[in-house]
Design an enzyme around this catalytic site. Structure first.
Site, PDB file in Angstrom:
ATOM      1  N   LYS A  13       0.829  -1.215   0.000  1.00 13.20           N
ATOM      2  CA  LYS A  13       0.000   0.000   0.000  1.00 13.20           C
ATOM      3  C   LYS A  13       0.860   1.261   0.000  1.00 13.20           C
ATOM      4  O   LYS A  13       0.625   2.173  -0.781  1.00 13.20           O
ATOM      5  CB  LYS A  13      -0.921   0.033   1.233  1.00 13.20           C
ATOM      6  N   ARG A  88      -9.387   1.050   9.176  1.00 11.24           N
ATOM      7  CA  ARG A  88      -8.986  -0.333   9.454  1.00 11.24           C
ATOM      8  C   ARG A  88     -10.041  -1.079  10.248  1.00 11.24           C
ATOM      9  O   ARG A  88      -9.873  -2.270  10.510  1.00 11.24           O
ATOM     10  CB  ARG A  88      -7.692  -0.315  10.281  1.00 11.24           C
ATOM     11  N   ARG A 122      11.711  -6.800   4.069  1.00 11.42           N
ATOM     12  CA  ARG A 122      11.229  -5.416   4.070  1.00 11.42           C
ATOM     13  C   ARG A 122      12.053  -4.548   5.029  1.00 11.42           C
ATOM     14  O   ARG A 122      12.261  -4.900   6.170  1.00 11.42           O
ATOM     15  CB  ARG A 122       9.747  -5.376   4.483  1.00 11.42           C
ATOM     16  N   ARG A 152      11.500  -2.469  10.780  1.00 11.34           N
ATOM     17  CA  ARG A 152      10.494  -2.026  11.742  1.00 11.34           C
ATOM     18  C   ARG A 152      10.336  -3.060  12.855  1.00 11.34           C
ATOM     19  O   ARG A 152      10.378  -4.253  12.585  1.00 11.34           O
ATOM     20  CB  ARG A 152       9.140  -1.839  11.033  1.00 11.34           C
ATOM     21  N   ARG A 163      -0.254  -9.421  13.207  1.00 11.19           N
ATOM     22  CA  ARG A 163      -0.883  -8.309  12.472  1.00 11.19           C
ATOM     23  C   ARG A 163      -1.855  -8.847  11.422  1.00 11.19           C
ATOM     24  O   ARG A 163      -2.898  -8.237  11.161  1.00 11.19           O
ATOM     25  CB  ARG A 163       0.202  -7.441  11.804  1.00 11.19           C
TER      26      ARG A 163
HETATM   27  P1  AMP Z   1       1.048   0.572   9.052  1.00  9.09           P
HETATM   28  O1  AMP Z   1       2.279   1.389   8.857  1.00  9.09           O
HETATM   29  O2  AMP Z   1      -0.112   1.053   8.234  1.00  9.09           O
HETATM   30  O3  AMP Z   1       1.308  -0.904   8.898  1.00  9.09           O
HETATM   31  O4  AMP Z   1       0.606   0.805  10.567  1.00  9.09           O
HETATM   32  C1  AMP Z   1       1.462   0.431  11.643  1.00  9.09           C
HETATM   33  C2  AMP Z   1       0.672   0.321  12.929  1.00  9.09           C
HETATM   34  O5  AMP Z   1       0.083   1.594  13.252  1.00  9.09           O
HETATM   35  C3  AMP Z   1      -0.497  -0.642  12.904  1.00  9.09           C
HETATM   36  O6  AMP Z   1      -0.112  -1.992  13.107  1.00  9.09           O
HETATM   37  C4  AMP Z   1      -1.339  -0.098  14.058  1.00  9.09           C
HETATM   38  O7  AMP Z   1      -0.764  -0.424  15.305  1.00  9.09           O
HETATM   39  C5  AMP Z   1      -1.192   1.404  13.859  1.00  9.09           C
HETATM   40  N1  AMP Z   1      -2.226   1.925  12.938  1.00  9.09           N
HETATM   41  C6  AMP Z   1      -2.026   2.478  11.715  1.00  9.09           C
HETATM   42  N2  AMP Z   1      -3.180   2.843  11.150  1.00  9.09           N
HETATM   43  C7  AMP Z   1      -4.147   2.509  12.048  1.00  9.09           C
HETATM   44  C8  AMP Z   1      -5.566   2.595  12.028  1.00  9.09           C
HETATM   45  N3  AMP Z   1      -6.227   3.105  10.974  1.00  9.09           N
HETATM   46  N4  AMP Z   1      -6.232   2.142  13.118  1.00  9.09           N
HETATM   47  C9  AMP Z   1      -5.596   1.639  14.189  1.00  9.09           C
HETATM   48  N5  AMP Z   1      -4.258   1.505  14.251  1.00  9.09           N
HETATM   49  C10 AMP Z   1      -3.531   1.938  13.192  1.00  9.09           C
END
Ligand code: AMP
Length: 209
Positions: A13, A88, A122, A152, A163
């Site tokens: 994404k 989400r 990654r 990360r 996740r």
């Molecule tokens: P991402 O970089 O999109 O994979 O997001 C990393 C982490 O941020 C996720 O695993 C959640 O802990 C938190 N996070 C990001 N976006 C959201 C969201 N829309 N709702 C809840 N937690 C989020």
């Protein structure tokens, strides 16, 4: 144009969002990046969210919804925006519906075992935030700015499996919800990055005709 990029973690994404945002001059809004910036700046929100994020759990809806409500009001969103990692949960879908009308939801589909294989390679740039894949034994330097890449904390196999469970439970129901609203655009995300981009660009171009 107001777009959502949906799909499991590490589906691509963020990578696709970078090129879509650039090509169509849309604001790229990544809730994950916004939260990581809060952590880096040691803000009260960052401190509260860090453990949840590192362990692969979701940050509470009210916090994320408030963040987005504030972000999409900003001037760079006037031409439209691309939401990456939001919504989400179904509660986030409802909160977003109250704020604005979305034009399309691009759903990047990738099988879980492919995600697990991808996450081992990654890496992310701590300086410019770019995400890229590295081959074993090759130098781990950012292809955009040259900085040393890092992994990360939530990108280990164990955390990624968790996740993915969170994704299946909380986020996958959004696919049906947006399909019922006639907004879903499924994209096969198991192909190369340029192939996936091309299909997304074709779709967006067809909307702009
Ligand atoms: P991402 O970089 O999109 O994979 O997001 C990393 C982490 O941020 C996720 O695993 C959640 O802990 C938190 N996070 C990001 N976006 C959201 C969201 N829309 N709702 C809840 N937690 C989020």
């Amino acid at each position: 144009m107001k777009l959502i990029l949906l799909g499991p973690p590490a589906a691509g994404k963020g990578t696709q969002a970078e090129s879509i945002a650039e090509r169509y001059a849309l604001a790229h809004i990544s809730t994950g990046d916004m939260l990581r910036a809060e952590i880096a700046n040691n803000t009260p929100l960052g401190i509260a969210a860090k453990t949840l994020i590192d362990e692969g759990n979701l940050v509470p809806d009210d916090i994320i919804n408030a963040m987005i409500a504030n972000r999409i009001k900003q001037e760079d969103c006037i031409n439209g925006f691309l939401l990456d990692g939001y919504p989400r949960t179904l509660a986030q879908v409802e909160a977003l519906s109250e704020l604005t009308e979305i034009d399309a939801v691009i759903d990047i589909e990738v099988d879980s075992e492919i995600i697990i294989a991808r996450v081992a390679k990654r890496r992310v740039c701590p300086v410019c935030g770019h995400t890229q894949s590295v081959e074993p034994g090759s130098p781990e330097l950012c292809e955009k700015c040259g900085a040393e890449l890092i992994r990360r904390a939530d990108d280990t196999e164990e955390r990624m499996r968790h996740r993915l469970e969170v994704y299946h439970e909380s986020t996958e129901p959004l696919i049906r919800c947006y399909a019922e609203r006639g907004l879903l655009v499924p994209i096969d995300g198991e192909r190369t990055i340029p192939e996936v981009s091309e299909e997304i660009f074709e779709y967006i171009d067809s909307c702009l005709l």
